[in-house]
Design an enzyme around this catalytic site. Structure first.
Site, PDB file in Angstrom:
ATOM      1  N   GLY A  11     -44.446  -0.155  28.842  1.00  0.00           N
ATOM      2  CA  GLY A  11     -43.883  -1.239  29.642  1.00  0.00           C
ATOM      3  C   GLY A  11     -43.884  -2.551  28.868  1.00  0.00           C
ATOM      4  O   GLY A  11     -44.835  -2.856  28.145  1.00  0.00           O
ATOM      5  N   VAL A  23     -46.814 -10.979  13.653  1.00  0.00           N
ATOM      6  CA  VAL A  23     -46.969  -9.876  12.702  1.00  0.00           C
ATOM      7  C   VAL A  23     -46.031 -10.070  11.515  1.00  0.00           C
ATOM      8  O   VAL A  23     -46.439  -9.969  10.352  1.00  0.00           O
ATOM      9  CB  VAL A  23     -46.691  -8.518  13.386  1.00  0.00           C
ATOM     10  CG1 VAL A  23     -46.603  -7.398  12.352  1.00  0.00           C
ATOM     11  CG2 VAL A  23     -47.777  -8.200  14.409  1.00  0.00           C
ATOM     12  N   ARG A  72     -40.317   4.970  26.649  1.00  0.00           N
ATOM     13  CA  ARG A  72     -41.386   5.953  26.711  1.00  0.00           C
ATOM     14  C   ARG A  72     -40.899   7.211  25.997  1.00  0.00           C
ATOM     15  O   ARG A  72     -39.718   7.525  26.014  1.00  0.00           O
ATOM     16  CB  ARG A  72     -41.775   6.238  28.159  1.00  0.00           C
ATOM     17  CG  ARG A  72     -42.169   4.944  28.900  1.00  0.00           C
ATOM     18  CD  ARG A  72     -42.797   5.218  30.242  1.00  0.00           C
ATOM     19  NE  ARG A  72     -42.987   3.983  30.994  1.00  0.00           N
ATOM     20  CZ  ARG A  72     -44.011   3.154  30.843  1.00  0.00           C
ATOM     21  NH1 ARG A  72     -44.934   3.428  29.941  1.00  0.00           N
ATOM     22  NH2 ARG A  72     -44.115   2.059  31.562  1.00  0.00           N
ATOM     23  N   ASP A 103     -52.351   1.452  27.006  1.00  0.00           N
ATOM     24  CA  ASP A 103     -53.200   2.589  26.632  1.00  0.00           C
ATOM     25  C   ASP A 103     -52.402   3.780  26.122  1.00  0.00           C
ATOM     26  O   ASP A 103     -52.831   4.463  25.188  1.00  0.00           O
ATOM     27  CB  ASP A 103     -54.119   2.989  27.789  1.00  0.00           C
ATOM     28  CG  ASP A 103     -53.352   3.319  29.059  1.00  0.00           C
ATOM     29  OD1 ASP A 103     -52.127   3.136  29.101  1.00  0.00           O
ATOM     30  OD2 ASP A 103     -54.006   3.761  30.034  1.00  0.00           O
ATOM     31  N   THR A 125     -49.880  -5.652  27.853  1.00  0.00           N
ATOM     32  CA  THR A 125     -49.610  -5.077  29.172  1.00  0.00           C
ATOM     33  C   THR A 125     -49.982  -6.101  30.237  1.00  0.00           C
ATOM     34  O   THR A 125     -51.015  -6.767  30.114  1.00  0.00           O
ATOM     35  CB  THR A 125     -50.404  -3.777  29.413  1.00  0.00           C
ATOM     36  OG1 THR A 125     -50.332  -3.407  30.797  1.00  0.00           O
ATOM     37  CG2 THR A 125     -51.861  -3.928  29.028  1.00  0.00           C
ATOM     38  N   ILE A 126     -49.180  -6.216  31.276  1.00  0.00           N
ATOM     39  CA  ILE A 126     -49.473  -7.204  32.305  1.00  0.00           C
ATOM     40  C   ILE A 126     -50.669  -6.802  33.156  1.00  0.00           C
ATOM     41  O   ILE A 126     -51.257  -7.638  33.845  1.00  0.00           O
ATOM     42  CB  ILE A 126     -48.255  -7.470  33.221  1.00  0.00           C
ATOM     43  CG1 ILE A 126     -47.916  -6.239  34.061  1.00  0.00           C
ATOM     44  CG2 ILE A 126     -47.055  -7.938  32.411  1.00  0.00           C
ATOM     45  CD1 ILE A 126     -46.920  -6.506  35.181  1.00  0.00           C
ATOM     46  N   ASP A 127     -51.063  -5.517  33.113  1.00  0.00           N
ATOM     47  CA  ASP A 127     -52.123  -5.032  34.006  1.00  0.00           C
ATOM     48  C   ASP A 127     -53.524  -5.480  33.594  1.00  0.00           C
ATOM     49  O   ASP A 127     -54.458  -5.369  34.391  1.00  0.00           O
ATOM     50  CB  ASP A 127     -52.095  -3.507  34.083  1.00  0.00           C
ATOM     51  CG  ASP A 127     -50.882  -2.991  34.836  1.00  0.00           C
ATOM     52  OD1 ASP A 127     -50.409  -3.706  35.735  1.00  0.00           O
ATOM     53  OD2 ASP A 127     -50.415  -1.883  34.524  1.00  0.00           O
ATOM     54  N   ASP A 129     -55.611  -4.036  31.654  1.00  0.00           N
ATOM     55  CA  ASP A 129     -56.465  -2.868  31.891  1.00  0.00           C
ATOM     56  C   ASP A 129     -56.921  -2.168  30.622  1.00  0.00           C
ATOM     57  O   ASP A 129     -57.251  -0.980  30.646  1.00  0.00           O
ATOM     58  CB  ASP A 129     -55.742  -1.863  32.802  1.00  0.00           C
ATOM     59  CG  ASP A 129     -54.452  -1.333  32.187  1.00  0.00           C
ATOM     60  OD1 ASP A 129     -53.984  -1.905  31.180  1.00  0.00           O
ATOM     61  OD2 ASP A 129     -53.907  -0.348  32.720  1.00  0.00           O
ATOM     62  N   MET A 169     -48.123  -5.455  41.291  1.00  0.00           N
ATOM     63  CA  MET A 169     -48.342  -4.331  40.380  1.00  0.00           C
ATOM     64  C   MET A 169     -49.829  -4.129  40.130  1.00  0.00           C
ATOM     65  O   MET A 169     -50.633  -5.052  40.228  1.00  0.00           O
ATOM     66  CB  MET A 169     -47.607  -4.559  39.070  1.00  0.00           C
ATOM     67  CG  MET A 169     -46.112  -4.295  39.173  1.00  0.00           C
ATOM     68  SD  MET A 169     -45.288  -4.408  37.574  1.00  0.00           S
ATOM     69  CE  MET A 169     -43.706  -3.655  38.001  1.00  0.00           C
ATOM     70  N   ARG A 171     -51.356  -0.139  39.448  1.00  0.00           N
ATOM     71  CA  ARG A 171     -51.571   1.210  39.960  1.00  0.00           C
ATOM     72  C   ARG A 171     -53.038   1.630  39.831  1.00  0.00           C
ATOM     73  O   ARG A 171     -53.611   2.236  40.722  1.00  0.00           O
ATOM     74  CB  ARG A 171     -50.658   2.195  39.222  1.00  0.00           C
ATOM     75  CG  ARG A 171     -50.679   3.606  39.780  1.00  0.00           C
ATOM     76  CD  ARG A 171     -49.551   4.460  39.242  1.00  0.00           C
ATOM     77  NE  ARG A 171     -49.473   4.420  37.786  1.00  0.00           N
ATOM     78  CZ  ARG A 171     -48.459   3.881  37.117  1.00  0.00           C
ATOM     79  NH1 ARG A 171     -47.457   3.333  37.769  1.00  0.00           N
ATOM     80  NH2 ARG A 171     -48.441   3.893  35.804  1.00  0.00           N
ATOM     81  N   ALA A 186     -55.966 -15.940  49.440  1.00  0.00           N
ATOM     82  CA  ALA A 186     -55.575 -14.851  50.336  1.00  0.00           C
ATOM     83  C   ALA A 186     -56.720 -14.483  51.280  1.00  0.00           C
ATOM     84  O   ALA A 186     -57.896 -14.540  50.906  1.00  0.00           O
ATOM     85  CB  ALA A 186     -55.163 -13.629  49.520  1.00  0.00           C
ATOM     86  N   LYS A 214     -52.833 -20.009  61.961  1.00  0.00           N
ATOM     87  CA  LYS A 214     -51.446 -19.702  62.287  1.00  0.00           C
ATOM     88  C   LYS A 214     -50.789 -18.704  61.344  1.00  0.00           C
ATOM     89  O   LYS A 214     -49.759 -18.125  61.662  1.00  0.00           O
ATOM     90  CB  LYS A 214     -50.615 -20.996  62.287  1.00  0.00           C
ATOM     91  CG  LYS A 214     -51.097 -22.046  63.292  1.00  0.00           C
ATOM     92  CD  LYS A 214     -50.987 -21.546  64.719  1.00  0.00           C
ATOM     93  CE  LYS A 214     -51.356 -22.632  65.713  1.00  0.00           C
ATOM     94  NZ  LYS A 214     -51.301 -22.144  67.106  1.00  0.00           N
ATOM     95  N   GLU A 222     -50.637  -2.170  44.112  1.00  0.00           N
ATOM     96  CA  GLU A 222     -49.859  -0.979  44.468  1.00  0.00           C
ATOM     97  C   GLU A 222     -50.690   0.296  44.462  1.00  0.00           C
ATOM     98  O   GLU A 222     -50.359   1.265  45.156  1.00  0.00           O
ATOM     99  CB  GLU A 222     -48.673  -0.825  43.511  1.00  0.00           C
ATOM    100  CG  GLU A 222     -49.056  -0.627  42.057  1.00  0.00           C
ATOM    101  CD  GLU A 222     -47.858  -0.515  41.136  1.00  0.00           C
ATOM    102  OE1 GLU A 222     -46.829   0.042  41.568  1.00  0.00           O
ATOM    103  OE2 GLU A 222     -47.941  -0.988  39.995  1.00  0.00           O
ATOM    104  N   HIS A 249     -40.750  -5.585  39.662  1.00  0.00           N
ATOM    105  CA  HIS A 249     -40.644  -5.854  38.231  1.00  0.00           C
ATOM    106  C   HIS A 249     -40.403  -7.315  37.881  1.00  0.00           C
ATOM    107  O   HIS A 249     -40.371  -7.661  36.696  1.00  0.00           O
ATOM    108  CB  HIS A 249     -39.550  -4.971  37.625  1.00  0.00           C
ATOM    109  CG  HIS A 249     -39.980  -3.547  37.467  1.00  0.00           C
ATOM    110  ND1 HIS A 249     -39.959  -2.660  38.514  1.00  0.00           N
ATOM    111  CD2 HIS A 249     -40.492  -2.873  36.405  1.00  0.00           C
ATOM    112  CE1 HIS A 249     -40.408  -1.480  38.106  1.00  0.00           C
ATOM    113  NE2 HIS A 249     -40.734  -1.584  36.830  1.00  0.00           N
ATOM    114  N   GLN A 251     -42.545  -9.314  38.080  1.00  0.00           N
ATOM    115  CA  GLN A 251     -43.819  -9.675  37.460  1.00  0.00           C
ATOM    116  C   GLN A 251     -43.834  -9.442  35.950  1.00  0.00           C
ATOM    117  O   GLN A 251     -44.669  -9.995  35.236  1.00  0.00           O
ATOM    118  CB  GLN A 251     -44.951  -8.860  38.102  1.00  0.00           C
ATOM    119  CG  GLN A 251     -45.149  -9.169  39.564  1.00  0.00           C
ATOM    120  CD  GLN A 251     -45.909  -8.068  40.287  1.00  0.00           C
ATOM    121  OE1 GLN A 251     -47.132  -8.029  40.271  1.00  0.00           O
ATOM    122  NE2 GLN A 251     -45.193  -7.166  40.931  1.00  0.00           N
TER     123      GLN A 251
END
Length: 319
Positions: A11, A23, A72, A103, A125-127, A129, A169, A171, A186, A214, A222, A249, A251
Site C-alpha cells: 500500500g 535514497v 502487490r 511488513d 505504511t500509514i498503519d 504497525d 483504517m 485492520r 472522541a 448533544k 476497521e 482510502h 487516509q
C-alpha cells in the site's frame, strides 16, 4: 558497490516519494548509480527498471503516493519468482536494494537477503504497525487527514445533535483510531488490540445524553468490525440520531506533513549508509528521535503493540 536499486511495495503512503528522493540523492552524493524499480516486486520480476538521476526525483518531496508506483505480487512469494527478480537485478548490474513498504514488503526483502542479495527495508505504511520503529512513513499524514475529517464531522454533529461513528483504517493495528480519537476528544475508541463492549459504549452515550450532551463521536478501527453495523446497533439501542462515515482510502493520499517528509528523508538516507557499510537484511527506524536499525528477521518476529496507557487516558478524558 557501484549500483543500487530502490522500489516501493504494498500500500502507498504519503512520504514514500520523499524517501525515494533521499535514497537517490544520498546514493549519487556517494558516487553510486541508482535504478528505480517500477511497480514493486512485480516490476522487479518483469524488468521494469530505469536509471534515476538527480533530476528524476526533483519536485516530488511534497507529493503523496509514489513515483515508482506500487503493486502487490503473489509470484514473488514463491522461490521461482524470487529467482526471476534476482536475475533481473543481475542483468542491470544492481548490487543492493532499498525496499520501501510494510511488513509484506519486508518479507520480500528478507528473502532477497537470504538468497545473498543485500537489501535494506524502509518502513512506509500509514498503519504504523512495524515493530522496531516508533513511527512509520505516512502515519502522521494519515492521522492528520483523519483529524481534519473528524473536526468537520463534529461541526455537523453539533448542528444536528447527532452521534457519529467514524470508521478509519487499521485492520490489525489501532494506532490511527487511537491517536485520532484522543486528539479529537472522541467519546469511545474501538481498536483491535483490546476487546470492546457495546454495553459500555451505550452506557457512556446514555450518561452523556442525560447530562445534556448533544452530540458524540465514536472512532472505530476497521479491524473491530463494520462501522455501519456498529452505528445501527447504537441507534437501535439508544434511539439517538446516529450517522456513519467510512473514511476509506482518503487516509492514504495527500501531501505528506513536514514530519513525514523529514522522517522519510532521514530513513531513506540512512538505508543507503547501511548498504555502504556492508549491512544487509536490516530495517531502518526511529526510536526516541534517533535513527536505529534492526534485523528484519527480528522485526518481523515481534508483534506490533499499541500504547494502552494512551487508550486508558482516552477513556478517562471522555467521561
Amino acid at each position: 558497490m557501484k549500483r543500487i536499486g530502490v522500489l516501493t511495495s504494498g500500500g502507498d503512503s504519503p512520504g514514500m516519494n520523499a524517501a525515494i528522493r533521499a535514497v537517490v540523492r544520498k546514493a549519487i552524493f556517494h558516487n553510486l548509480e541508482v535504478y528505480g524499480i517500477y511497480y514493486g516486486y512485480a516490476g522487479l520480476i518483469s524488468g521494469d527498471i530505469k536509471k534515476l538521476e538527480i533530476g528524476s526525483v526533483g519536485d516530488i518531496i511534497h507529493r503523496g503516493g509514489t513515483m515508482l508506483y506500487t503493486a502487490r505480487c503473489e509470484e514473488f512469494k514463491t522461490l521461482e519468482g524470487q529467482k526471476k527478480g534476482i536475475e533481473q537485478l543481475k542483468k542491470f548490474g544492481i548490487e543492493a536494494l532499498v525496499v520501501i513498504g510494510g511488513d509484506g514488503s519486508f518479507q520480500g526483502a528478507k528473502k532477497l537477503t537470504e538468497h545473498g542479495f543485500p537489501t535494506i527495508g524502509v518502513p512506509g505504511t500509514i498503519d504504523n504497525d512495524i515493530p522496531g520503529t516508533d513511527f512509520t512513513i505516512g502515519f502522521d499524514t494519515a492521522l492528520n487527514t483523519v483529524i481534519d475529517a473528524v473536526d468537520k464531522i463534529r461541526d455537523t454533529a453539533t448542528s444536528h445533535e447527532r452521534t457519529y461513528v467514524i470508521e478509519v483504517m487499521g485492520r490489525d493495528a489501532g494506532d490511527i483510531a487511537l491517536w485520532a480519537g484522543l486528539a479529537d476528544g472522541a467519546e469511545s475508541i474501538l481498536i483491535p488490540e483490546d476487546d470492546f463492549s457495546m454495553d459500555d459504549i451505550i452506557d457512556r452515550l446514555e450518561k452523556g445524553h442525560k447530562r445534556g450532551k448533544k452530540h458524540s463521536i465514536i472512532v472505530v478501527a476497521e479491524g473491530c468490525g463494520s462501522g455501519v453495523e456498529i452505528g445501527k446497533t447504537i441507534e437501535e439501542r439508544t434511539k439517538l440520531d446516529t450517522r456513519v462515515t467510512v473514511l476509506g482510502h482518503i487516509q492514504r493520499g495527500g501531501s505528506p506533513t513536514a514530519s513525514d517528509r523529514v522522517l522519510a528523508s532521514r530513513l531513506g538516507a540512512y538505508a543507503v549508509e547501511l548498504l555502504l557499510d556492508g549491512e544487509a537484511g536490516k530495517m531502518v527506524g526511529i526510536e526516541k528521535n534517533q535513527l536505529v536499525s534492526h534485523d528484519i528477521d527480528e522485526a518481523l518476529s515481534r508483534k506490533h503493540t499499541i500504547d494502552l496507557n494512551m487508550y486508558k487516558l482516552s477513556k478517562e478524558l471522555s467521561i
